[in-house]
Design a protein around this motif. Structure first.
Motif, mmCIF file in Angstrom:
data_model
loop_
_atom_site.group_PDB
_atom_site.id
_atom_site.type_symbol
_atom_site.label_atom_id
_atom_site.label_comp_id
_atom_site.label_asym_id
_atom_site.label_seq_id
_atom_site.Cartn_x
_atom_site.Cartn_y
_atom_site.Cartn_z
ATOM 1 N N HIS A 106 2.131 -8.390 9.675
ATOM 2 C CA HIS A 106 2.585 -8.117 10.092
ATOM 3 C C HIS A 106 1.184 -8.132 11.306
ATOM 4 C CE1 HIS A 106 -0.290 -5.675 7.919
ATOM 5 N NE2 HIS A 106 -0.471 -5.105 8.043
ATOM 6 N N ASP A 110 -6.838 -7.349 11.036
ATOM 7 C CA ASP A 110 -6.923 -8.107 9.721
ATOM 8 C C ASP A 110 -6.881 -9.823 9.443
ATOM 9 O OD1 ASP A 110 -6.205 -5.811 9.284
ATOM 10 O OD2 ASP A 110 -6.716 -5.646 7.035
ATOM 11 N N HIS A 111 -5.443 -9.379 9.537
ATOM 12 C CA HIS A 111 -4.121 -10.297 9.594
ATOM 13 C C HIS A 111 -3.519 -11.359 10.419
ATOM 14 C CE1 HIS A 111 -2.127 -7.815 5.837
ATOM 15 N NE2 HIS A 111 -3.742 -7.346 6.438
ATOM 16 N N ASP A 213 1.243 -5.424 3.819
ATOM 17 C CA ASP A 213 0.410 -4.361 2.958
ATOM 18 C C ASP A 213 1.100 -2.775 2.979
ATOM 19 O OD1 ASP A 213 -2.223 -5.512 3.421
ATOM 20 O OD2 ASP A 213 -2.591 -4.267 5.766
ATOM 21 N N HIS A 270 -4.207 -7.201 0.065
ATOM 22 C CA HIS A 270 -6.289 -6.658 -0.117
ATOM 23 C C HIS A 270 -6.029 -6.087 -1.496
ATOM 24 C CE1 HIS A 270 -6.502 -6.575 3.757
ATOM 25 N NE2 HIS A 270 -5.384 -5.582 4.024
HETATM 26 ZN ZN LIG Z 1 -4.303 -4.945 6.042
#
Ligand SMILES: [Zn+2]
Length: 284
Positions: A106, A110-111, A213, A270
């Protein structure tokens, strides 16, 4: 095909073990677990990118910050150049131009932060994720999670609609343009509507599913009863677009991780323990 496990970002949220389930210090440690796949005929393939060089250099540039201050503080994000995918790939002896494909679970900040470090790469994403990430944002979470400054520099988007070709009972998108059939996307909506896992069939026939995630904590897989730390429970709830879809898909993944343990490995983005075990070549 050779798979490398890279940590392309570290967050140290206040709360320690309340997030990662193991820290004794007040600060926890959350990773951004990405994959680098060396293929025979398709160049280097990245799965997710974590934080990139521009995030490290200028995370909060106005008027359109790549990472917003509230999220930076909430997660206590540590931005380190040596952790960016590009620097790690260079350390392995490759160049940015060797990365021909990036498959993203996605487009959260943070990706997707490293996407514009690889200008030659085609970025494979679910159409719904692309639309939601680049379209007008309503709501606080949407405005903070999807950052145009990280996405505007991408030159080659390749978007996919939902497809029904099965993968262990899940829908799957096969035939990713320019990629071998051993790499496919598995839509897992809930965290975002366009969220997808990435499944990779290793040379020995074993499957690795990078679930992005779809879950955050190692105790959410491979055991009949879900276990998750309060910090990650709260963060998952904050970031979800749909609780029912998220929990239903997580339950299906949990069942898969138990029933098919011999055939596949499920890991998320994560969890630091999953990441370390994958990197060391140990089973989860
Ligand atoms: Zn994330």
């Amino acid at each position: 095909m050779r798979i490398h496990h890279l940590n392309c970002g570290t967050d140290c949220p206040l709360g320690g073990a309340l997030f990662d389930g193991r820290s004794v210090a007040p600060l926890g440690r959350i990773v951004c677990h990405c994959l680098l796949i060396e293929t025979d005929a398709h160049g280097l393939v990245l799965v997710d990118t974590g934080y990139g060089l521009h995030d490290v250099a200028q995370p909060h540039a106005r008027p359109d910050p790549r990472i917003t201050l509230p999220w930076r503080l909430m997660l206590n994000i540590r931005l380190r150049e040596r952790e960016t995918a590009i620097r790690q790939i260079e350390a392995l002896g490759h160049r940015a131009a060797d990365v021909r494909h990036i498959v993203v679970t996605h487009l959260d900040f943070d990706h997707a932060g490293g996407l514009d470090d690889f200008p030659n790469a085609r970025v494979h994403v679910m159409r719904r994720e692309y639309d939601d990430a680049t379209g007008p944002h309503t709501g606080v979470v949407a405005r903070n999670r999807w950052r145009r400054a990280q996405l505007d520099g991408v030159r080659h988007w390749q978007c996919y609609g939902a497809q029904g070709e099965g993968w262990f009972g899940f829908d799957a998108v096969r035939d990713l343009h320019g990629l071998p059939p051993e790499i496919l996307m598995v839509p897992l909506p809930g965290h975002t509507w366009g969220h997808a896992g990435v499944a990779i069939r290793r040379d020995d026939g074993h499957w690795l599913l990078h679930a992005g995630d779809a879950y955050f904590y190692r105790g959410e897989m491979r055991r009949a009863r879900r276990r998750c730390t309060p910090g990650l429970r709260a963060y998952q709830r904050l970031m979800e677009v749909d609780a029912t879809a998220r929990m239903t898909n997580q339950e299906r993944l949990r069942a898969l991780s138990i029933e098919r343990a011999g055939e596949l490995t499920v890991t998320c983005t994560h969890d630091p323990v999953e990441y370390e075990r994958c990197r060391a070549g140990h089973p989860l």
